[in-house]
Design a protein around this motif. Structure first.
Motif, PDB file in Angstrom:
ATOM      1  N   VAL A 285      51.068  91.014  46.520  1.00 49.55           N
ATOM      2  CA  VAL A 285      50.679  92.305  45.842  1.00 49.55           C
ATOM      3  C   VAL A 285      49.353  92.287  45.100  1.00 49.55           C
ATOM      4  CG1 VAL A 285      52.801  93.536  46.329  1.00 49.55           C
ATOM      5  CG2 VAL A 285      52.530  92.393  44.258  1.00 49.55           C
ATOM      6  N   ILE A 286      49.487  91.025  44.597  1.00 47.80           N
ATOM      7  CA  ILE A 286      47.925  90.691  43.560  1.00 47.80           C
ATOM      8  C   ILE A 286      47.466  89.246  44.367  1.00 47.80           C
ATOM      9  CG2 ILE A 286      48.846  91.919  41.502  1.00 47.80           C
ATOM     10  CD1 ILE A 286      49.798  89.003  40.543  1.00 47.80           C
ATOM     11  N   PHE A 287      45.855  89.553  44.161  1.00 45.95           N
ATOM     12  CA  PHE A 287      45.308  88.655  44.995  1.00 45.95           C
ATOM     13  C   PHE A 287      44.007  87.943  44.017  1.00 45.95           C
ATOM     14  CE2 PHE A 287      46.678  91.847  47.772  1.00 45.95           C
ATOM     15  CZ  PHE A 287      47.104  91.277  48.886  1.00 45.95           C
ATOM     16  N   ASP A 288      43.971  86.756  43.966  1.00 42.51           N
ATOM     17  CA  ASP A 288      42.914  86.037  43.128  1.00 42.51           C
ATOM     18  C   ASP A 288      42.618  86.607  41.719  1.00 42.51           C
ATOM     19  OD1 ASP A 288      42.581  84.381  45.330  1.00 42.51           O
ATOM     20  OD2 ASP A 288      41.605  85.782  46.384  1.00 42.51           O
ATOM     21  N   ILE A 289      43.900  86.978  40.953  1.00 46.60           N
ATOM     22  CA  ILE A 289      43.525  87.455  39.745  1.00 46.60           C
ATOM     23  C   ILE A 289      43.073  86.241  38.819  1.00 46.60           C
ATOM     24  CG2 ILE A 289      44.915  88.626  37.831  1.00 46.60           C
ATOM     25  CD1 ILE A 289      44.543  90.390  40.100  1.00 46.60           C
ATOM     26  N   ASP A 290      41.970  86.649  38.212  1.00 43.35           N
ATOM     27  CA  ASP A 290      41.342  85.450  37.147  1.00 43.35           C
ATOM     28  C   ASP A 290      40.955  86.013  35.966  1.00 43.35           C
ATOM     29  OD1 ASP A 290      40.161  82.628  38.487  1.00 43.35           O
ATOM     30  OD2 ASP A 290      39.581  83.375  36.331  1.00 43.35           O
ATOM     31  N   PHE A 291      41.451  85.808  34.893  1.00 43.98           N
ATOM     32  CA  PHE A 291      40.964  86.243  33.630  1.00 43.98           C
ATOM     33  C   PHE A 291      41.388  85.338  32.398  1.00 43.98           C
ATOM     34  CE2 PHE A 291      45.065  88.623  34.021  1.00 43.98           C
ATOM     35  CZ  PHE A 291      45.283  88.452  32.751  1.00 43.98           C
ATOM     36  N   ARG A 292      40.958  85.465  31.306  1.00 49.38           N
ATOM     37  CA  ARG A 292      41.209  84.497  30.100  1.00 49.38           C
ATOM     38  C   ARG A 292      41.622  85.741  29.039  1.00 49.38           C
ATOM     39  NH1 ARG A 292      39.319  79.373  29.964  1.00 49.38           N
ATOM     40  NH2 ARG A 292      39.225  79.371  27.678  1.00 49.38           N
ATOM     41  N   LEU A 293      42.405  85.165  28.275  1.00 53.07           N
ATOM     42  CA  LEU A 293      42.677  85.939  26.828  1.00 53.07           C
ATOM     43  C   LEU A 293      42.629  84.854  25.554  1.00 53.07           C
ATOM     44  CD1 LEU A 293      43.763  88.702  25.920  1.00 53.07           C
ATOM     45  CD2 LEU A 293      46.015  87.985  26.283  1.00 53.07           C
ATOM     46  N   GLU A 294      41.785  85.361  24.765  1.00 54.61           N
ATOM     47  CA  GLU A 294      41.480  84.545  23.369  1.00 54.61           C
ATOM     48  C   GLU A 294      42.067  84.908  22.407  1.00 54.61           C
ATOM     49  OE1 GLU A 294      39.761  82.063  24.153  1.00 54.61           O
ATOM     50  OE2 GLU A 294      38.555  82.240  25.801  1.00 54.61           O
ATOM     51  N   SER A 295      42.527  83.986  21.387  1.00 61.33           N
ATOM     52  CA  SER A 295      43.006  84.496  20.156  1.00 61.33           C
ATOM     53  C   SER A 295      42.287  85.499  19.523  1.00 61.33           C
ATOM     54  CB  SER A 295      43.059  83.192  19.122  1.00 61.33           C
ATOM     55  OG  SER A 295      43.747  82.149  19.931  1.00 61.33           O
ATOM     56  N   GLY A 296      42.870  86.481  18.659  1.00 65.13           N
ATOM     57  CA  GLY A 296      42.426  87.414  18.114  1.00 65.13           C
ATOM     58  C   GLY A 296      41.720  88.484  18.898  1.00 65.13           C
ATOM     59  N   GLU A 297      41.966  88.818  20.118  1.00 66.12           N
ATOM     60  CA  GLU A 297      41.374  89.714  20.974  1.00 66.12           C
ATOM     61  C   GLU A 297      42.599  90.631  21.700  1.00 66.12           C
ATOM     62  OE1 GLU A 297      38.722  88.905  24.019  1.00 66.12           O
ATOM     63  OE2 GLU A 297      40.138  87.424  25.000  1.00 66.12           O
ATOM     64  N   MET A 298      42.097  91.839  21.841  1.00 65.36           N
ATOM     65  CA  MET A 298      43.024  92.789  22.988  1.00 65.36           C
ATOM     66  C   MET A 298      42.398  92.934  24.232  1.00 65.36           C
ATOM     67  SD  MET A 298      44.748  96.633  22.274  1.00 65.36           S
ATOM     68  CE  MET A 298      45.263  96.029  20.430  1.00 65.36           C
TER      69      MET A 298
ATOM     70  N   LEU B 129      45.841 102.288  38.328  1.00 66.08           N
ATOM     71  CA  LEU B 129      46.611 103.298  38.909  1.00 66.08           C
ATOM     72  C   LEU B 129      48.225 102.719  38.893  1.00 66.08           C
ATOM     73  CD1 LEU B 129      44.642 104.943  41.917  1.00 66.08           C
ATOM     74  CD2 LEU B 129      45.153 105.694  39.748  1.00 66.08           C
ATOM     75  N   ASN B 130      49.083 103.455  39.097  1.00 72.05           N
ATOM     76  CA  ASN B 130      50.562 102.958  39.434  1.00 72.05           C
ATOM     77  C   ASN B 130      50.218 102.258  40.715  1.00 72.05           C
ATOM     78  OD1 ASN B 130      51.581 104.462  37.222  1.00 72.05           O
ATOM     79  ND2 ASN B 130      51.966 106.168  38.278  1.00 72.05           N
ATOM     80  N   GLY B 131      50.799 101.146  40.836  1.00 72.69           N
ATOM     81  CA  GLY B 131      50.881 100.294  42.039  1.00 72.69           C
ATOM     82  C   GLY B 131      49.898  99.475  42.194  1.00 72.69           C
ATOM     83  N   ALA B 132      48.790  99.321  41.130  1.00 71.79           N
ATOM     84  CA  ALA B 132      47.774  98.805  41.247  1.00 71.79           C
ATOM     85  C   ALA B 132      47.693  97.065  41.129  1.00 71.79           C
ATOM     86  CB  ALA B 132      46.763  99.168  40.201  1.00 71.79           C
ATOM     87  N   GLY B 133      49.038  96.870  40.765  1.00 71.22           N
ATOM     88  CA  GLY B 133      49.242  95.370  40.214  1.00 71.22           C
ATOM     89  C   GLY B 133      49.374  94.948  38.888  1.00 71.22           C
ATOM     90  N   LYS B 134      49.539  95.823  37.851  1.00 74.76           N
ATOM     91  CA  LYS B 134      49.639  95.440  36.527  1.00 74.76           C
ATOM     92  C   LYS B 134      50.884  95.017  36.056  1.00 74.76           C
ATOM     93  CE  LYS B 134      48.912  99.660  34.971  1.00 74.76           C
ATOM     94  NZ  LYS B 134      48.881 100.342  36.440  1.00 74.76           N
ATOM     95  N   SER B 135      52.033  95.468  36.387  1.00 70.24           N
ATOM     96  CA  SER B 135      53.188  94.895  36.133  1.00 70.24           C
ATOM     97  C   SER B 135      53.610  93.752  36.849  1.00 70.24           C
ATOM     98  CB  SER B 135      54.461  96.107  36.351  1.00 70.24           C
ATOM     99  OG  SER B 135      54.362  97.231  35.413  1.00 70.24           O
ATOM    100  N   THR B 136      53.232  93.733  38.091  1.00 73.80           N
ATOM    101  CA  THR B 136      53.254  92.344  38.663  1.00 73.80           C
ATOM    102  C   THR B 136      52.646  91.184  38.152  1.00 73.80           C
ATOM    103  OG1 THR B 136      53.588  93.770  40.818  1.00 73.80           O
ATOM    104  CG2 THR B 136      53.263  91.418  41.104  1.00 73.80           C
ATOM    105  N   THR B 137      51.191  91.626  37.789  1.00 79.41           N
ATOM    106  CA  THR B 137      50.679  90.432  37.002  1.00 79.41           C
ATOM    107  C   THR B 137      51.441  89.897  35.850  1.00 79.41           C
ATOM    108  OG1 THR B 137      48.511  91.395  37.786  1.00 79.41           O
ATOM    109  CG2 THR B 137      48.367  89.981  35.876  1.00 79.41           C
ATOM    110  N   ILE B 138      52.048  91.091  35.052  1.00 82.82           N
ATOM    111  CA  ILE B 138      52.598  90.634  33.839  1.00 82.82           C
ATOM    112  C   ILE B 138      53.910  89.867  34.216  1.00 82.82           C
ATOM    113  CG2 ILE B 138      54.017  91.849  31.827  1.00 82.82           C
ATOM    114  CD1 ILE B 138      51.939  93.981  31.832  1.00 82.82           C
ATOM    115  N   LYS B 139      54.545  90.233  35.241  1.00 83.88           N
ATOM    116  CA  LYS B 139      55.781  89.562  35.411  1.00 83.88           C
ATOM    117  C   LYS B 139      55.793  88.172  35.843  1.00 83.88           C
ATOM    118  CE  LYS B 139      58.457  93.559  36.546  1.00 83.88           C
ATOM    119  NZ  LYS B 139      58.880  94.467  37.899  1.00 83.88           N
TER     120      LYS B 139
ATOM    121  N   LYS C 286      42.637  97.413  41.237  1.00 85.85           N
ATOM    122  CA  LYS C 286      42.807  98.250  42.278  1.00 85.85           C
ATOM    123  C   LYS C 286      43.224  97.696  43.638  1.00 85.85           C
ATOM    124  CE  LYS C 286      40.381 101.735  45.359  1.00 85.85           C
ATOM    125  NZ  LYS C 286      38.901 102.303  45.588  1.00 85.85           N
ATOM    126  N   GLU C 287      44.475  98.080  43.912  1.00 83.65           N
ATOM    127  CA  GLU C 287      45.306  97.366  45.266  1.00 83.65           C
ATOM    128  C   GLU C 287      45.209  95.924  44.871  1.00 83.65           C
ATOM    129  OE1 GLU C 287      42.976  98.817  48.572  1.00 83.65           O
ATOM    130  OE2 GLU C 287      43.558 100.932  48.327  1.00 83.65           O
TER     131      GLU C 287
END
Length: 243
Positions: free
Chosen positions: A17-30, A36-46, A206-207
């Motif tokens: 349900v998620i495809f090729d998600i690629d990102f970085r999260l650095e110290s000291g940033e939000m 949308l609901n079902g876009a894959g946010k919670s799945t990414t977090i899990k 998205k999707e």
């Protein structure tokens, strides 16, 4: 601090349900995780938290695989879930004590607990059980436990649902202070005005795929929408309608 590399996954191997998600999260940033609901946010977090195993790709924390070194990762991450998960037989104060024990916090955690109870208007409810709490109060328990830890990485999934305005203000102040101290924060929310004001960068899903990412200027260029707000970019990616 956190690096997601070409992550594909979901709840069953044959149905990603998620495809090729690629990102970085650095110290000291939000970073705001938007969609949308079902876009894959919670799945990414899990997947980041290890609740789901990736079909492919990798998740690195401080350069090390979270799958190969989960203990190190769990010591430094805290999670505020959209739906509060509480122990019915424990009081609010006992939830905080359990958190301190689980993370092996130093002796100063009790002072921190008192400050947080006062900040979130929960001091008089410290010996109450979850069965007596409203939805917003249950959410506050989750928030207090996560903030007590002072994690290096904080993952927050729809934290504002059910919170009163004062609690929302207190949470945002705490998140801002944690950023200044070097905490990396991944915030999933539908409250776009708040995300636009407080997040440094954004990931629009998205999707199950990233369609826009970066700061507002980056995403405006990607979408060809000069001067667009986060809300307008969200509507454009969701519906394809230009403001």
């Amino acid at each position: 601090m956190l690096e997601i590399q070409n992550l594909t996954g979901g709840y069953a191997p044959q149905h990603p349900v998620i495809f090729d998600i690629d990102f970085r999260l650095e110290s000291g940033e939000m970073v705001g995780l938007i969609g949308l609901n079902g876009a894959g946010k919670s799945t990414t977090i899990k997947h980041i938290l290890g609740y789901l195993q990736p079909h492919s790709g990798s998740i690195l924390f401080r350069g090390k695989s979270t799958e190969k070194d989960p203990t190190h990762f769990r010591r430094e991450v805290a999670y505020i879930a959209e739906t509060p998960y509480l122990y019915p037989e424990l009081t609010l104060e006992e939830h905080l004590e359990l958190t301190a024990m689980a993370y092996n916090l130093d002796a100063g955690w009790r002072d921190r607990m008192e400050e947080l109870l006062e900040e979130f208007q929960m001091t008089k409810r410290r010996r109450w059980y979850p069965g007596t709490f409203s939805k917003g109060m249950r959410q506050k328990v989750m928030i207090l436990c996560a903030l007590l830890v002072r994690p290096s990485l904080l993952i927050v999934d729809e934290p504002f649902v059910g919170l009163d305005p004062l609690a929302t203000h207190s949470l945002l102040e705490q998140l801002t202070a944690m950023k200044r101290e070097g905490c990396a924060i991944l915030l999933s929310t539908h409250v776009l005005a708040t995300a636009e004001k407080h997040a440094d960068r954004f990931i629009l899903l998205k999707e199950g795929r990233i369609v826009l990412s970066g700061n507002l200027d980056d995403m405006r260029k990607q979408a060809g929408l000069s001067g667009a707000s986060l809300d307008e970019l969200f509507v454009f990616t969701a519906k394809g309608e230009r403001p």
